[in-house]
Design a protein around this motif. Structure first.
Motif, PDB file in Angstrom:
ATOM      1  N   ASP A 383       0.856  -1.132   0.061  1.00  0.00           N
ATOM      2  CA  ASP A 383      -0.107   0.186  -0.058  1.00  0.00           C
ATOM      3  C   ASP A 383       0.759   1.039   0.018  1.00  0.00           C
ATOM      4  O   ASP A 383       2.116   1.037  -0.294  1.00  0.00           O
ATOM      5  CB  ASP A 383      -0.907  -0.002   1.153  1.00  0.00           C
ATOM      6  N   ILE A 384       0.294   2.417   0.446  1.00  0.00           N
ATOM      7  CA  ILE A 384       0.974   3.608   0.387  1.00  0.00           C
ATOM      8  C   ILE A 384       2.397   3.576   1.198  1.00  0.00           C
ATOM      9  O   ILE A 384       3.320   4.539   1.154  1.00  0.00           O
ATOM     10  CB  ILE A 384       0.131   4.865   0.531  1.00  0.00           C
ATOM     11  N   SER A 385       2.472   2.891   2.310  1.00  0.00           N
ATOM     12  CA  SER A 385       3.491   2.757   3.158  1.00  0.00           C
ATOM     13  C   SER A 385       4.337   1.564   3.482  1.00  0.00           C
ATOM     14  O   SER A 385       5.482   1.490   3.972  1.00  0.00           O
ATOM     15  CB  SER A 385       3.158   3.447   4.726  1.00  0.00           C
ATOM     16  N   THR A 386       3.769   0.431   2.994  1.00  0.00           N
ATOM     17  CA  THR A 386       4.324  -0.758   3.129  1.00  0.00           C
ATOM     18  C   THR A 386       4.356  -1.608   1.855  1.00  0.00           C
ATOM     19  O   THR A 386       3.661  -1.454   0.938  1.00  0.00           O
ATOM     20  CB  THR A 386       3.857  -1.720   4.355  1.00  0.00           C
ATOM     21  N   GLY A 387       5.377  -2.757   1.814  1.00  0.00           N
ATOM     22  CA  GLY A 387       5.330  -3.688   0.871  1.00  0.00           C
ATOM     23  C   GLY A 387       6.047  -3.418  -0.340  1.00  0.00           C
ATOM     24  O   GLY A 387       5.973  -3.949  -1.414  1.00  0.00           O
ATOM     25  N   PHE A 388       6.982  -2.426  -0.338  1.00  0.00           N
ATOM     26  CA  PHE A 388       7.870  -2.142  -1.473  1.00  0.00           C
ATOM     27  C   PHE A 388       9.357  -1.741  -0.923  1.00  0.00           C
ATOM     28  O   PHE A 388       9.597  -1.380   0.364  1.00  0.00           O
ATOM     29  CB  PHE A 388       7.425  -0.970  -2.148  1.00  0.00           C
ATOM     30  N   SER A 420      -3.544  -3.331  -2.435  1.00  0.00           N
ATOM     31  CA  SER A 420      -4.397  -3.768  -1.350  1.00  0.00           C
ATOM     32  C   SER A 420      -5.728  -4.014  -1.781  1.00  0.00           C
ATOM     33  O   SER A 420      -6.112  -4.099  -2.795  1.00  0.00           O
ATOM     34  CB  SER A 420      -4.284  -2.451  -0.389  1.00  0.00           C
ATOM     35  N   GLU A 421      -6.674  -3.806  -0.521  1.00  0.00           N
ATOM     36  CA  GLU A 421      -8.201  -4.176  -0.942  1.00  0.00           C
ATOM     37  C   GLU A 421      -8.772  -3.115  -1.781  1.00  0.00           C
ATOM     38  O   GLU A 421      -9.446  -3.165  -2.566  1.00  0.00           O
ATOM     39  CB  GLU A 421      -8.827  -4.353   0.360  1.00  0.00           C
ATOM     40  N   LYS A 422      -8.119  -1.837  -1.482  1.00  0.00           N
ATOM     41  CA  LYS A 422      -8.609  -0.671  -1.879  1.00  0.00           C
ATOM     42  C   LYS A 422      -7.807  -0.391  -3.243  1.00  0.00           C
ATOM     43  O   LYS A 422      -6.954   0.128  -3.222  1.00  0.00           O
ATOM     44  CB  LYS A 422      -8.529   0.601  -1.202  1.00  0.00           C
ATOM     45  N   LYS A 423      -8.066  -0.996  -4.244  1.00  0.00           N
ATOM     46  CA  LYS A 423      -7.229  -0.825  -5.670  1.00  0.00           C
ATOM     47  C   LYS A 423      -7.708   0.544  -6.332  1.00  0.00           C
ATOM     48  O   LYS A 423      -8.856   0.535  -6.938  1.00  0.00           O
ATOM     49  CB  LYS A 423      -7.601  -2.072  -6.508  1.00  0.00           C
ATOM     50  N   GLN A 424      -6.749   1.404  -6.096  1.00  0.00           N
ATOM     51  CA  GLN A 424      -6.945   2.754  -6.931  1.00  0.00           C
ATOM     52  C   GLN A 424      -5.816   3.090  -7.745  1.00  0.00           C
ATOM     53  O   GLN A 424      -4.778   3.594  -7.097  1.00  0.00           O
ATOM     54  CB  GLN A 424      -7.559   3.599  -5.918  1.00  0.00           C
ATOM     55  N   ASN A 489       7.952  13.468  -4.714  1.00  0.00           N
ATOM     56  CA  ASN A 489       8.269  12.077  -4.491  1.00  0.00           C
ATOM     57  C   ASN A 489       9.534  11.672  -4.877  1.00  0.00           C
ATOM     58  O   ASN A 489       9.716  11.622  -6.047  1.00  0.00           O
ATOM     59  CB  ASN A 489       7.383  10.955  -4.734  1.00  0.00           C
ATOM     60  N   PRO A 490      10.699  11.874  -4.217  1.00  0.00           N
ATOM     61  CA  PRO A 490      12.107  11.624  -4.508  1.00  0.00           C
ATOM     62  C   PRO A 490      12.589  10.335  -4.922  1.00  0.00           C
ATOM     63  O   PRO A 490      13.640   9.937  -5.025  1.00  0.00           O
ATOM     64  CB  PRO A 490      12.898  12.256  -3.681  1.00  0.00           C
ATOM     65  N   THR A 491      11.750   9.295  -4.524  1.00  0.00           N
ATOM     66  CA  THR A 491      11.826   7.830  -4.584  1.00  0.00           C
ATOM     67  C   THR A 491      11.392   7.087  -5.968  1.00  0.00           C
ATOM     68  O   THR A 491      10.405   7.436  -6.030  1.00  0.00           O
ATOM     69  CB  THR A 491      11.886   7.090  -3.229  1.00  0.00           C
ATOM     70  N   THR A 492      11.822   5.884  -6.284  1.00  0.00           N
ATOM     71  CA  THR A 492      11.144   4.828  -6.929  1.00  0.00           C
ATOM     72  C   THR A 492      11.089   3.702  -5.943  1.00  0.00           C
ATOM     73  O   THR A 492      11.840   3.301  -5.273  1.00  0.00           O
ATOM     74  CB  THR A 492      12.146   4.442  -8.194  1.00  0.00           C
ATOM     75  N   GLN A 493       9.875   3.223  -6.057  1.00  0.00           N
ATOM     76  CA  GLN A 493       9.169   2.224  -5.188  1.00  0.00           C
ATOM     77  C   GLN A 493       8.879   0.916  -6.169  1.00  0.00           C
ATOM     78  O   GLN A 493       7.998   1.001  -6.994  1.00  0.00           O
ATOM     79  CB  GLN A 493       8.065   2.579  -4.362  1.00  0.00           C
ATOM     80  N   ILE A 494       9.641  -0.029  -5.765  1.00  0.00           N
ATOM     81  CA  ILE A 494       9.612  -1.359  -6.505  1.00  0.00           C
ATOM     82  C   ILE A 494       9.218  -2.301  -5.596  1.00  0.00           C
ATOM     83  O   ILE A 494       9.653  -2.618  -4.453  1.00  0.00           O
ATOM     84  CB  ILE A 494      11.031  -1.592  -7.249  1.00  0.00           C
ATOM     85  N   VAL A 495       8.287  -3.432  -6.077  1.00  0.00           N
ATOM     86  CA  VAL A 495       7.699  -4.375  -5.206  1.00  0.00           C
ATOM     87  C   VAL A 495       8.244  -5.838  -5.358  1.00  0.00           C
ATOM     88  O   VAL A 495       8.415  -6.496  -4.660  1.00  0.00           O
ATOM     89  CB  VAL A 495       6.110  -4.365  -5.442  1.00  0.00           C
TER      90      VAL A 495
END
Length: 668
Positions: A383-388, A420-424, A489-495
């Protein structure tokens, strides 16, 4: 004593940019201004390549990056806009003798010296102002390249001057020293999108055209430049967006082909119905024994021959098709259940990133280090804060395989807010570059640039299929440049990062002879980019190149015959013509085959499924022929004909009812 010479002085820049002549202009103490110029400007990420026009030996690099605080900068900055002029730059330096293989000389994201921009409190060694470096031994090169990575203040990358000296020159050891990389890290190709290459072609034409022609506003020269720029704009709509095009266009193409196919089959059904009717009439005559006269017998013979001819005419194409489809299946009677390919990165990697994090399979990751989570088959909730895993831009992740593996398919998941459950789906988009290596020596790694998405930033799943061959890959590198977002947002988030020997089924047409024994498991999520790499991607011909480069060659040939050209003009013209000829085999526009293949592959797959109905038609046709020829009871023949007429009529109604129903189902 050898004289100090600036080997880059007045040498041409090969990329399309603003004020390219300023980079290698005479004078080191010239004033520059943010509005009036005096420096080269280009949108990052980008390459800035200088052609020394022949191989030279370089001992010292000196360059000046735009610096808002420098005394020579006469920019008057409004107080409210001060932040837009506080530029700092991340970059790499490379050199080459052939424009194909590039030796990496320096990388600010890997720099070992103290950070140049201490006051900004940045982890990254952004730099500005004067920079210099000296080689231990002179390095042979023809091309020198600045890889402009990032400027956190705005989208521009600005270089005031570049100097390349044949020997050490203490006077130009100004500003901060760059400690050059040891080892022999190289990169092959540049993976630039087609539209960017076309723009660079425009700059090459500008370099090759003598000043006397440009200053005279030669119509042919101006027209050719306009054509290149216009075509670049057109191609930009395709670059990096083929998956979106496919999703939009494919359902309509499928519906059109399906309607055409069904109409053709209905015509065949009418023909077969006529055939059955003739056989039915013949059977009635035989059952009721009304064939004692010559006229009756002649009629029956005519009906029989006509039925036989119509049946053979209609059944032969489908009978041949049935043989082609059924014979391979007969040969492979022992069917096995396909097991999905395994992710070869699981328990098989060493990884490091530009943040200083590291991970090795089999070892526990320190608390707070999420790098190891990227190499699991399981993609958990994000989500916006975890899992990446987050990497500050510009940055990189380098993955080394402990055991080299055969890989033809790579994919990775960039954060898209759909975990997450809320897919937007998020509007956040990432700019990256993918490189792969087949080298065994980590200290002298040779990288091949596979893909650069700066034309079309993306998120979600990114898929890459090496269609030409399975690669024995030893390492994978992802370079991240910046993130486009409504918020800062200065970062790249990869899962997740995954690799397989074979791709998913989406990359193969039904019945393709190259279909593998197993597939990678399907993607669970939104695929934003699906890229096919390799020679088959380059078989489109010269849709763009033949139209433009042939005109350029003709134009250069005509102007080179002029008697008042200087030697340097002739050198530029011949060099450009040689490069065009050398690159003809690869072709700038052959990347367009990706669009062609990506759109038509699912259409062909579905069309092949429709054609399986030909097996039924062939079977029915040959059953009719057999029943008419075999010495069966006349009553059996009559009843069989009635059942077949009903079956064929029902099949026609079924096809009519299914017209276009499933067109949308193949948009993927």
């Amino acid at each position: 004593m050898e004289e100090v010479v600036d080997l880059a002085l007045k040498k041409p820049v090969l990329e399309f940019c603003n004020h390219p002549e300023q980079l290698t202009a005479e004078g080191d103490e010239l004033e520059y201004d943010a509005t009036k110029g005096g420096y080269l400007g280009i949108h990052h990420p980008a390459f800035i390549t200088v052609d020394m026009e022949k191989e030279v030996k370089v001992k010292q690099i000196s360059m000046k990056l735009y610096d808002s605080a420098e005394t020579l900068n006469k920019t008057k900055v409004p107080e409210k806009q001060a932040g837009n002029y506080s530029s700092r730059y991340a970059f790499r330096l490379l050199c080459s003798t052939d424009m194909e293989s590039w030796k990496v000389l320096y990388d600010t994201t890997k720099a070992i010296e103290p950070y140049g921009d201490k006051a900004a409190g940045n982890r990254k060694p952004y730099r500005k102002g004067c920079q210099w470096a000296v080689f231990d031994e002179p390095v042979r090169m023809r091309y020198f390249r600045i890889h402009a990575l990032h400027n956190p203040a705005n989208s521009g990358f600005h270089v005031v001057r570049l100097r390349l000296y044949n020997k050490e020159y203490d006077k130009m050891k100004l500003g901060e020293k760059m400690t050059l990389q040891t080892g022999n890290e190289t990169e092959i190709k540049d993976a630039l999108p087609l539209s960017a290459r076309l723009l660079n072609l425009s700059q090459r034409l500008d370099v090759a055209t003598p000043d006397t022609i440009k200053k005279g506003n030669d119509r042919e020269y101006l027209s050719l430049k306009n054509q290149i720029v216009e075509r670049s704009i057109e191609v930009h709509t395709v670059d990096g967006k083929v998956d979106q095009f496919r999703r939009i266009i494919t359902p309509h193409m499928v519906k059109f082909l399906e309607d055409h196919y069904i109409n053709e089959r209905k015509t065949n059904l009418i023909s077969w119905t006529v055939t059955l009717s003739l056989i039915f009439i013949k059977s009635v005559f035989e059952v009721f024994e009304i064939h004692n006269t010559f006229a009756t017998n002649a009629f029956l013979w005519t009906v029989g021959v006509a039925a036989l001819m119509v049946t053979l005419f209609n059944s032969w194409p489908w009978f041949r098709y049935a043989l082609e489809k059924l014979i391979p299946k007969v040969k492979n009677t022992e069917e096995t259940v396909q097991k999905p390919d395994e992710n070869v990165l699981v328990n098989n990697v060493r990884a490091i990133d530009s943040e200083g994090n590291s991970f090795e399979a089999g070892n526990e990751s320190p608390e707070g280090n999420s790098l190891g989570a990227l190499f699991s088959d399981e993609i958990g909730r994000y989500d916006i804060s975890t899992g990446f895993h987050a990497v500050t831009n510009p940055g990189w992740i380098e993955v080394s395989l402990k055991k080299p593996e055969e890989i033809s398919y790579l994919r990775f998941l960039l954060w898209d807010n759909c975990g997450s459950e809320k897919k937007q789906p998020s509007n956040r988009r990432y700019v990256y570059r993918l490189l792969i290596s087949e080298s065994d020596d980590p200290a002298n790694r040779s990288w091949e640039a596979a893909y650069d998405n700066h034309i079309s930033p993306s998120n979600g799943w990114q898929e890459f299929y090496f269609e030409d061959r399975t690669r024995k890959i030893t390492a994978i590198k992802l370079q991240f440049f910046h993130t486009l977002s409504l918020s800062t947002n200065p970062t790249t988030q990869i899962v997740s990062i995954q690799a397989f020997k074979n791709p998913t089924e989406n990359f193969f047409e039904s019945g393709s002879p190259n279909t593998p024994a197993s597939y990678a498991p399907p993607v669970s999520g939104i695929v934003r980019s699906r890229v096919i790499l390799g020679p088959l991607q380059e078989q489109m011909g010269f849709i763009v190149e033949s139209e433009i480069t042939d005109k350029i060659k003709d134009y250069l040939t005509r102007i080179s015959s002029s008697s008042n050209l200087e030697d340097r003009d002739i050198l530029h013209i011949e060099s450009f013509k040689d490069d065009i000829e050398k690159n003809k085999e690869s072709g700038l526009n052959k990347q367009l085959n990706l669009l062609y293949k990506s759109i038509l592959s699912p259409v062909n797959r579905y069309n092949n499924k429709l054609e399986l109905s030909a097996l039924w038609v062939s079977t029915i046709s040959n059953i009719m022929l057999s029943l008419d020829i075999l010495p069966l009871s006349n009553y059996i023949t009559l009843i069989s004909m009635l059942l077949l007429i009903i079956t064929i009529g029902g099949l026609g109604l079924y096809l009519d009812s299914k017209r276009g129903d499933r067109a949308g189902a193949v948009s993927r």
